[in-house]
Design an enzyme around this catalytic site. Sequence first.
Site, PDB file in Angstrom:
ATOM      1  N   SER A 173      20.147  -8.763 -48.758  1.00 15.33           N
ATOM      2  CA  SER A 173      20.053  -8.521 -47.229  1.00 15.33           C
ATOM      3  C   SER A 173      19.278  -7.191 -47.089  1.00 15.33           C
ATOM      4  O   SER A 173      19.491  -6.233 -47.915  1.00 15.33           O
ATOM      5  CB  SER A 173      21.427  -8.495 -46.365  1.00 15.33           C
ATOM      6  OG  SER A 173      21.147  -8.057 -45.058  1.00 15.33           O
ATOM      7  N   TYR A 186      30.070  -5.301 -44.964  1.00 14.46           N
ATOM      8  CA  TYR A 186      28.958  -6.181 -45.260  1.00 14.46           C
ATOM      9  C   TYR A 186      27.937  -5.252 -45.820  1.00 14.46           C
ATOM     10  O   TYR A 186      27.264  -5.769 -47.154  1.00 14.46           O
ATOM     11  CB  TYR A 186      28.328  -6.872 -44.243  1.00 14.46           C
ATOM     12  CG  TYR A 186      27.266  -7.708 -44.365  1.00 14.46           C
ATOM     13  CD1 TYR A 186      27.626  -9.248 -44.773  1.00 14.46           C
ATOM     14  CD2 TYR A 186      25.983  -7.659 -43.983  1.00 14.46           C
ATOM     15  CE1 TYR A 186      26.438  -9.866 -44.922  1.00 14.46           C
ATOM     16  CE2 TYR A 186      24.942  -8.370 -44.189  1.00 14.46           C
ATOM     17  CZ  TYR A 186      25.328  -9.770 -44.845  1.00 14.46           C
ATOM     18  OH  TYR A 186      24.327 -10.456 -44.860  1.00 14.46           O
TER      19      TYR A 186
END
Length: 308
Positions: A173, A186
């Site tokens: 990501s 995250y």
Amino acid sequence: MNFFLETIQVLLLSMWYSVESFIHLFVPIKRKNIAGEVVLITGAGSGIGRLMAQEFAALGTVLVLWDINQEGMKETARLAKQSGASRVHYYLCDCSDKNEVYRVADQVKREVGDVSILVNNAGIVTGKKFMDAPDSLIEKTMEVNTMAHFWTYKAFLPAMIANNYGHLVSIASSAGLIGVNGLADYCASKFAAVGFAESVGLELLATGKDGIKTTIVCPYFINTGMFDGCQTKWPRLLPILDPDFVAKKIIDAVLTDQVYLLLPRSMYLIAALKNVLQWKLKSLLGSYLGLSLEVDCHTNSSLHYKLQ
């Protein structure tokens, strides 16, 4: 080799690689043929995992699908067969459980054969501020988004090393390159995933296993449901990404042995600036881009494995 000669070698090779990159701006890189190869995708029951399965299927591959959602995998398998997969196998597997990963991996090797393209795609997000996130969810985030990559590599990399052939794909990501307010756990898991993939890739090169390729994918938020409710401050600069577009870009990166894929293209510049600017300027840039604003997402509370 002495310092002078090695320095000259590095300078010459740097010039050649730069010229090569410039040429490829105008002359497309030849795409490799992966028909008949065994492709394993984790988190294949929905989202980008499903779309990648369909794209790989159209290339005549043998697909192995992993997810914790049985019905989702059945639907992905049906769509993959329609798209042209030579064979499709699917297995329930909780990628956060090391023992289960090893057990299902052994089953895959017995029933399907050695995996030559491994796509670590399974991922979860809590959507909570660090101090509000329960310890159990933080642990699960790290187990799925990071540790699962360790276990799948351990399971399938030995055969790739023996053959000096394979491809390791890490769906990370942009939050694995730049910290985002409200996504501490995250971001930590994705930073770790990027670092792990880079390190193993370098380890393979250092041991002469240059036939095993690595692709690290770092997209901005994707409109798959995992980040429902997320908005972007500047849609033209950092748009919420279309899942079909991302899936096609990932497959293209694999076929051309592209090591890093950042989406959208503006992420290359943003990531570069992040690494050279001093802290106050980084903070200013983050505020301008909306990265310092709290991410307000309606996340999937059931924690089914979906792509970032």
